[in-house]
Design a protein around this motif. Structure first.
Motif, PDB file in Angstrom:
ATOM      1  N   GLY A  26       8.308   3.626 -28.770  1.00  0.00           N
ATOM      2  CA  GLY A  26       7.128   4.483 -28.709  1.00  0.00           C
ATOM      3  C   GLY A  26       6.241   4.132 -27.537  1.00  0.00           C
ATOM      4  N   MET A  27       6.055   2.844 -27.306  1.00  0.00           N
ATOM      5  CA  MET A  27       5.229   2.425 -26.168  1.00  0.00           C
ATOM      6  C   MET A  27       5.892   2.814 -24.860  1.00  0.00           C
ATOM      7  SD  MET A  27       2.309   1.043 -25.700  1.00  0.00           S
ATOM      8  CE  MET A  27       1.404   0.703 -24.213  1.00  0.00           C
ATOM      9  N   CYS A  28       7.189   2.719 -24.789  1.00  0.00           N
ATOM     10  CA  CYS A  28       7.915   3.143 -23.589  1.00  0.00           C
ATOM     11  C   CYS A  28       7.661   4.620 -23.311  1.00  0.00           C
ATOM     12  CB  CYS A  28       9.408   2.875 -23.772  1.00  0.00           C
ATOM     13  SG  CYS A  28      10.425   3.341 -22.353  1.00  0.00           S
ATOM     14  N   LEU A  29       7.652   5.428 -24.352  1.00  0.00           N
ATOM     15  CA  LEU A  29       7.452   6.876 -24.201  1.00  0.00           C
ATOM     16  C   LEU A  29       6.006   7.260 -23.909  1.00  0.00           C
ATOM     17  CD1 LEU A  29       9.701   8.034 -27.176  1.00  0.00           C
ATOM     18  CD2 LEU A  29      10.136   8.490 -24.744  1.00  0.00           C
ATOM     19  N   ASP A  30       5.082   6.327 -24.080  1.00  0.00           N
ATOM     20  CA  ASP A  30       3.652   6.631 -23.960  1.00  0.00           C
ATOM     21  C   ASP A  30       3.212   6.717 -22.498  1.00  0.00           C
ATOM     22  OD1 ASP A  30       1.036   7.178 -24.655  1.00  0.00           O
ATOM     23  OD2 ASP A  30       0.517   5.090 -25.033  1.00  0.00           O
ATOM     24  N   GLN A  32       2.148  10.184 -19.720  1.00  0.00           N
ATOM     25  CA  GLN A  32       2.095  11.580 -19.310  1.00  0.00           C
ATOM     26  C   GLN A  32       2.226  12.582 -20.451  1.00  0.00           C
ATOM     27  OE1 GLN A  32       5.046  11.424 -16.090  1.00  0.00           O
ATOM     28  NE2 GLN A  32       3.328  11.594 -14.673  1.00  0.00           N
ATOM     29  N   ILE A  33       2.013  12.114 -21.673  1.00  0.00           N
ATOM     30  CA  ILE A  33       1.951  12.993 -22.836  1.00  0.00           C
ATOM     31  C   ILE A  33       0.919  12.400 -23.797  1.00  0.00           C
ATOM     32  CG2 ILE A  33       4.313  13.882 -22.667  1.00  0.00           C
ATOM     33  CD1 ILE A  33       5.122  11.926 -24.893  1.00  0.00           C
ATOM     34  N   PRO A  34       0.444  13.196 -24.743  1.00  0.00           N
ATOM     35  CA  PRO A  34      -0.487  12.633 -25.723  1.00  0.00           C
ATOM     36  C   PRO A  34       0.146  11.466 -26.489  1.00  0.00           C
ATOM     37  CG  PRO A  34      -0.525  15.022 -25.824  1.00  0.00           C
ATOM     38  CD  PRO A  34       0.625  14.639 -24.922  1.00  0.00           C
ATOM     39  N   MET A  35      -0.662  10.467 -26.771  1.00  0.00           N
ATOM     40  CA  MET A  35      -0.203   9.284 -27.477  1.00  0.00           C
ATOM     41  C   MET A  35       0.517   9.647 -28.774  1.00  0.00           C
ATOM     42  SD  MET A  35      -2.560   6.583 -29.470  1.00  0.00           S
ATOM     43  CE  MET A  35      -2.891   7.857 -30.663  1.00  0.00           C
ATOM     44  N   GLU A  36      -0.028  10.608 -29.524  1.00  0.00           N
ATOM     45  CA  GLU A  36       0.574  10.975 -30.797  1.00  0.00           C
ATOM     46  C   GLU A  36       2.021  11.445 -30.626  1.00  0.00           C
ATOM     47  OE1 GLU A  36      -3.882  11.878 -31.170  1.00  0.00           O
ATOM     48  OE2 GLU A  36      -2.348  12.024 -29.615  1.00  0.00           O
ATOM     49  N   LYS A  37       2.272  12.242 -29.595  1.00  0.00           N
ATOM     50  CA  LYS A  37       3.640  12.716 -29.349  1.00  0.00           C
ATOM     51  C   LYS A  37       4.543  11.562 -28.951  1.00  0.00           C
ATOM     52  CE  LYS A  37       6.506  16.206 -27.347  1.00  0.00           C
ATOM     53  NZ  LYS A  37       7.401  16.458 -28.451  1.00  0.00           N
ATOM     54  N   ALA A  38       4.041  10.700 -28.075  1.00  0.00           N
ATOM     55  CA  ALA A  38       4.850   9.565 -27.621  1.00  0.00           C
ATOM     56  C   ALA A  38       5.287   8.691 -28.788  1.00  0.00           C
ATOM     57  CB  ALA A  38       4.059   8.735 -26.609  1.00  0.00           C
ATOM     58  N   PHE A  39       4.343   8.332 -29.641  1.00  0.00           N
ATOM     59  CA  PHE A  39       4.663   7.419 -30.724  1.00  0.00           C
ATOM     60  C   PHE A  39       5.376   8.095 -31.896  1.00  0.00           C
ATOM     61  CE2 PHE A  39       1.765   4.679 -28.393  1.00  0.00           C
ATOM     62  CZ  PHE A  39       2.424   3.460 -28.491  1.00  0.00           C
ATOM     63  N   THR A  40       5.431   9.424 -31.910  1.00  0.00           N
ATOM     64  CA  THR A  40       6.254  10.140 -32.881  1.00  0.00           C
ATOM     65  C   THR A  40       7.706  10.160 -32.412  1.00  0.00           C
ATOM     66  OG1 THR A  40       4.387  11.510 -33.541  1.00  0.00           O
ATOM     67  CG2 THR A  40       6.546  12.345 -34.109  1.00  0.00           C
ATOM     68  N   GLY A  41       7.920   9.946 -31.120  1.00  0.00           N
ATOM     69  CA  GLY A  41       9.263   9.984 -30.543  1.00  0.00           C
ATOM     70  C   GLY A  41      10.301   9.155 -31.282  1.00  0.00           C
ATOM     71  N   PRO A  42      10.019   7.898 -31.632  1.00  0.00           N
ATOM     72  CA  PRO A  42      11.035   7.118 -32.345  1.00  0.00           C
ATOM     73  C   PRO A  42      11.454   7.733 -33.685  1.00  0.00           C
ATOM     74  CG  PRO A  42       9.403   5.658 -31.399  1.00  0.00           C
ATOM     75  CD  PRO A  42       8.886   7.062 -31.213  1.00  0.00           C
ATOM     76  N   ALA A  43      10.526   8.350 -34.408  1.00  0.00           N
ATOM     77  CA  ALA A  43      10.871   9.001 -35.672  1.00  0.00           C
ATOM     78  C   ALA A  43      11.772  10.207 -35.418  1.00  0.00           C
ATOM     79  CB  ALA A  43       9.611   9.424 -36.424  1.00  0.00           C
ATOM     80  N   PRO A 122      12.416  -2.030 -18.740  1.00  0.00           N
ATOM     81  CA  PRO A 122      12.329  -0.697 -18.130  1.00  0.00           C
ATOM     82  C   PRO A 122      11.151   0.094 -18.713  1.00  0.00           C
ATOM     83  CG  PRO A 122      14.595  -1.198 -18.728  1.00  0.00           C
ATOM     84  CD  PRO A 122      13.733  -2.286 -19.321  1.00  0.00           C
ATOM     85  N   GLY A 123      10.344   0.661 -17.822  1.00  0.00           N
ATOM     86  CA  GLY A 123       9.223   1.484 -18.253  1.00  0.00           C
ATOM     87  C   GLY A 123       7.937   0.722 -18.516  1.00  0.00           C
ATOM     88  N   PHE A 124       7.943  -0.584 -18.327  1.00  0.00           N
ATOM     89  CA  PHE A 124       6.767  -1.400 -18.608  1.00  0.00           C
ATOM     90  C   PHE A 124       6.240  -2.042 -17.336  1.00  0.00           C
ATOM     91  CE2 PHE A 124       8.312  -0.777 -22.758  1.00  0.00           C
ATOM     92  CZ  PHE A 124       7.283  -1.028 -23.638  1.00  0.00           C
TER      93      PHE A 124
END
Length: 193
Positions: A26-30, A32-43, A122-124
């Motif tokens: 989720g943190m990797c995805l966070d 250029q998008i809203p935080m809520e969407k990024a952290f929903t990604g793993p689910a 990667p991504g951090f």
């Protein structure tokens, strides 16, 4: 374990609160998008891959196949190609260097060592690594010596980042702090011009 309030979806937040791999992805995805969407990604990834976040299964897939998982509508990220590839790369590093366990990145050593390992993922970059270190300390009970100092300003009390969000009110306060910081940065840039 503290309550998580990062997605607005209790099931997705529970996954983040109980699954180290999901939290790191989720943190990797966070970005250029809203935080809520990024952290929903793993689910969303877990749902599309049989019900669990399986770092080894993601790493074992051809990258283009995992990108396709991320690109299915609704896409996991605004940029499903590049971010799907980045998550795949992160999972590969976790398998190759950390026995397929995100927690192995932060289980040993003090705050500076954990920060150094996070920054190699990667991504951090520096800022994301510091924010994640603060998230581990503030929300996941990380006890690595010196984690607050290594996290910099994000380790301080206040409403600076995702590490400080525990409910709807703290989410608003973090957003206000970020907005004010961006405004100050724009002002400073204009004054220099």
């Amino acid at each position: 374990m503290t309550d998580f309030y990062l997605t607005g979806d209790p099931a997705a937040d529970d996954l983040l609160a109980t699954n180290d791999d999901a939290l790191l992805l989720g943190m990797c995805l966070d970005q250029q998008i809203p935080m809520e969407k990024a952290f929903t990604g793993p689910a969303v990834i877990a749902e599309r891959m049989g019900g669990s976040v399986d770092v080894a299964a993601i790493a074992a897939m051809p990258e283009e196949d995992f990108v396709e998982v991320c690109a299915r509508k609704p896409a996991v990220h605004r940029f499903p190609g590049s971010m799907g590839a980045r998550v795949h790369q992160l999972c590969t590093v976790l398998v190759d260097e950390y026995d397929g366990r995100a927690a192995a990145v932060w289980e040993q050593g003090g705050g500076p060592q954990v920060l150094k390992r996070l920054k190699k993922l990667p991504g951090f970059g520096d800022q994301k690594a510091r924010i994640f270190l603060a998230l581990l300390g503030k929300r996941r009970g990380l006890t690595a010596e010196g984690w607050r100092e290594a996290a910099g300003d994000y380790g301080l009390d206040g409403f600076r980042s995702v590490a400080d969000i525990t409910d709807a009110e703290s989410l608003l306060r973090v957003r206000e702090t970020k907005k004010a910081a961006k405004s100050l940065a724009r002002q400073a840039k204009q004054e220099l011009a």
